[in-house]
Design a protein around this motif. Structure first.
Motif, PDB file in Angstrom:
ATOM      1  N   LYS A 155       0.835  -1.206   0.000  1.00 31.28           N
ATOM      2  CA  LYS A 155       0.000   0.000   0.000  1.00 31.28           C
ATOM      3  C   LYS A 155       0.868   1.255   0.000  1.00 31.28           C
ATOM      4  O   LYS A 155       0.591   2.214  -0.722  1.00 31.28           O
ATOM      5  CB  LYS A 155      -0.951  -0.028   1.193  1.00 31.28           C
ATOM      6  CG  LYS A 155      -2.001  -1.129   1.074  1.00 31.28           C
ATOM      7  CD  LYS A 155      -2.799  -1.317   2.326  1.00 31.28           C
ATOM      8  CE  LYS A 155      -3.720  -2.519   2.154  1.00 31.28           C
ATOM      9  NZ  LYS A 155      -4.271  -3.021   3.368  1.00 31.28           N
ATOM     10  N   THR A 156       1.930   1.258   0.783  1.00 34.53           N
ATOM     11  CA  THR A 156       2.853   2.395   0.825  1.00 34.53           C
ATOM     12  C   THR A 156       3.539   2.573  -0.525  1.00 34.53           C
ATOM     13  O   THR A 156       3.636   3.696  -1.038  1.00 34.53           O
ATOM     14  CB  THR A 156       3.915   2.174   1.927  1.00 34.53           C
ATOM     15  OG1 THR A 156       3.253   2.011   3.177  1.00 34.53           O
ATOM     16  CG2 THR A 156       4.883   3.335   2.006  1.00 34.53           C
ATOM     17  N   ALA A 157       4.004   1.479  -1.099  1.00 41.49           N
ATOM     18  CA  ALA A 157       4.682   1.538  -2.398  1.00 41.49           C
ATOM     19  C   ALA A 157       3.739   2.035  -3.485  1.00 41.49           C
ATOM     20  O   ALA A 157       4.127   2.855  -4.333  1.00 41.49           O
ATOM     21  CB  ALA A 157       5.236   0.164  -2.764  1.00 41.49           C
ATOM     22  N   THR A 158       2.506   1.582  -3.455  1.00 41.46           N
ATOM     23  CA  THR A 158       1.513   2.010  -4.440  1.00 41.46           C
ATOM     24  C   THR A 158       1.265   3.513  -4.329  1.00 41.46           C
ATOM     25  O   THR A 158       1.181   4.203  -5.344  1.00 41.46           O
ATOM     26  CB  THR A 158       0.197   1.238  -4.250  1.00 41.46           C
ATOM     27  OG1 THR A 158       0.468  -0.167  -4.376  1.00 41.46           O
ATOM     28  CG2 THR A 158      -0.836   1.623  -5.278  1.00 41.46           C
TER      29      THR A 158
ATOM     30  N   GLN B 146       3.245  13.344 -14.681  1.00 42.79           N
ATOM     31  CA  GLN B 146       2.131  13.712 -15.555  1.00 42.79           C
ATOM     32  C   GLN B 146       1.925  15.222 -15.568  1.00 42.79           C
ATOM     33  O   GLN B 146       1.697  15.812 -16.628  1.00 42.79           O
ATOM     34  CB  GLN B 146       0.844  12.995 -15.118  1.00 42.79           C
ATOM     35  CG  GLN B 146      -0.317  13.210 -16.052  1.00 42.79           C
ATOM     36  CD  GLN B 146      -0.077  12.671 -17.447  1.00 42.79           C
ATOM     37  OE1 GLN B 146       0.576  11.663 -17.637  1.00 42.79           O
ATOM     38  NE2 GLN B 146      -0.593  13.364 -18.447  1.00 42.79           N
ATOM     39  N   LYS B 147       2.030  15.858 -14.410  1.00 43.19           N
ATOM     40  CA  LYS B 147       1.880  17.318 -14.336  1.00 43.19           C
ATOM     41  C   LYS B 147       2.992  18.010 -15.118  1.00 43.19           C
ATOM     42  O   LYS B 147       2.753  19.018 -15.788  1.00 43.19           O
ATOM     43  CB  LYS B 147       1.872  17.784 -12.879  1.00 43.19           C
ATOM     44  CG  LYS B 147       0.573  17.493 -12.161  1.00 43.19           C
ATOM     45  CD  LYS B 147       0.611  17.946 -10.721  1.00 43.19           C
ATOM     46  CE  LYS B 147      -0.679  17.532 -10.014  1.00 43.19           C
ATOM     47  NZ  LYS B 147      -0.646  17.851  -8.589  1.00 43.19           N
TER      48      LYS B 147
ATOM     49  N   GLY C  56       8.824   2.788 -13.881  1.00 45.17           N
ATOM     50  CA  GLY C  56       9.040   1.342 -13.930  1.00 45.17           C
ATOM     51  C   GLY C  56      10.196   0.897 -13.045  1.00 45.17           C
ATOM     52  O   GLY C  56      10.095  -0.109 -12.330  1.00 45.17           O
ATOM     53  N   LYS C  57      11.285   1.653 -13.082  1.00 48.00           N
ATOM     54  CA  LYS C  57      12.448   1.337 -12.241  1.00 48.00           C
ATOM     55  C   LYS C  57      12.089   1.460 -10.766  1.00 48.00           C
ATOM     56  O   LYS C  57      12.438   0.598  -9.959  1.00 48.00           O
ATOM     57  CB  LYS C  57      13.604   2.268 -12.599  1.00 48.00           C
ATOM     58  CG  LYS C  57      14.864   2.018 -11.814  1.00 48.00           C
ATOM     59  CD  LYS C  57      15.967   2.996 -12.211  1.00 48.00           C
ATOM     60  CE  LYS C  57      17.187   2.806 -11.329  1.00 48.00           C
ATOM     61  NZ  LYS C  57      18.205   3.831 -11.604  1.00 48.00           N
TER      62      LYS C  57
ATOM     63  N   LEU D 186       4.277   5.319  -5.815  1.00 43.17           N
ATOM     64  CA  LEU D 186       4.268   5.242  -7.271  1.00 43.17           C
ATOM     65  C   LEU D 186       3.209   6.150  -7.878  1.00 43.17           C
ATOM     66  O   LEU D 186       3.438   6.788  -8.912  1.00 43.17           O
ATOM     67  CB  LEU D 186       4.053   3.793  -7.729  1.00 43.17           C
ATOM     68  CG  LEU D 186       5.227   2.857  -7.491  1.00 43.17           C
ATOM     69  CD1 LEU D 186       4.821   1.411  -7.758  1.00 43.17           C
ATOM     70  CD2 LEU D 186       6.414   3.245  -8.352  1.00 43.17           C
ATOM     71  N   LYS D 187       2.072   6.225  -7.225  1.00 45.57           N
ATOM     72  CA  LYS D 187       0.996   7.100  -7.701  1.00 45.57           C
ATOM     73  C   LYS D 187       1.446   8.557  -7.644  1.00 45.57           C
ATOM     74  O   LYS D 187       1.235   9.321  -8.586  1.00 45.57           O
ATOM     75  CB  LYS D 187      -0.266   6.888  -6.858  1.00 45.57           C
ATOM     76  CG  LYS D 187      -1.448   7.702  -7.310  1.00 45.57           C
ATOM     77  CD  LYS D 187      -2.670   7.424  -6.442  1.00 45.57           C
ATOM     78  CE  LYS D 187      -3.839   8.295  -6.868  1.00 45.57           C
ATOM     79  NZ  LYS D 187      -4.998   8.124  -5.984  1.00 45.57           N
ATOM     80  N   ALA D 188       2.089   8.946  -6.555  1.00 48.56           N
ATOM     81  CA  ALA D 188       2.575  10.327  -6.408  1.00 48.56           C
ATOM     82  C   ALA D 188       3.632  10.642  -7.471  1.00 48.56           C
ATOM     83  O   ALA D 188       3.603  11.722  -8.078  1.00 48.56           O
ATOM     84  CB  ALA D 188       3.147  10.541  -5.009  1.00 48.56           C
TER      85      ALA D 188
END
Length: 177
Positions: A43-46, A57-58, A119-120, A49-51
């Motif tokens: 959950k922390t890793a996800t 993206q910004k 990805g890395k 990665l989302k951040a």
């Protein structure tokens, strides 16, 4: 003839002994991916990665906005072009066109680098979690005397009928409620 009969009896005896030994092996199954996704580390890793993805993206969206401004600038120049300023406008349009192409190339490069970076980072974050889950599965298998545990989540088991689900024991080992 006696030797052939003795050989046949010996083969049947070995086969029967092997069958009995195999019947005593403990077999279990698990959905390792499900457990992997329930760890707090996942959950922390996800979230990390989302951040990271949102940040990249910004950055790309900002570059696209600049690209759109160049496009609008070119369109405005073409709309305001007259015979009197045709040569000057064409020179400006040519310059804007080159800048536009450079910006497009830069955006594509930034997208590629961002995908590689995400990805890395995903590999860096997920590999230790996978190792932790596999170590927990191995520990539970050894502690509870399992000969085989099939991962039914990944399709590693083509067929399974019954067996014991050791997911609860692995979750307990990992501290998952």
């Amino acid at each position: 003839m006696k030797n052939l009969l003795k050989g046949a009896v010996l083969v049947v005896g070995l086969f029967a002994a092997t069958s009995v030994a195999n019947a005593q092996q403990k077999i279990g199954h698990i959905n390792a991916d499900e457990i992997f996704q329930q760890t707090t580390e996942f959950k922390t890793a996800t979230d990390q990665l989302k951040a990271l993805s949102e940040t990249k993206q910004k950055e790309i969206e900002g570059m696209v906005t600049e690209l759109q401004k160049k496009e609008k600038e070119a369109n405005d120049l073409m709309l305001n072009q007259s015979e009197a300023n045709k040569a000057e406008t064409q020179t400006k349009l040519q310059t804007i066109g080159q800048e536009y192409q450079q910006m497009q190339s830069r955006i594509q490069e930034v997208q590629k680098v961002a995908q590689e970076e995400v990805g890395k980072r995903q590999q860096e974050l997920m590999a230790p979690i996978q190792t932790k889950v596999m170590n927990a599965i191995n520990a539970v298998a050894k502690e509870q005397g399992y000969a085989y545990i099939f991962d039914i989540g990944s399709g590693a088991a083509v067929y399974y009928a019954g067996g014991e689900d050791v997911s609860a024991a692995v979750k307990t080992k990992l501290g998952i409620k």
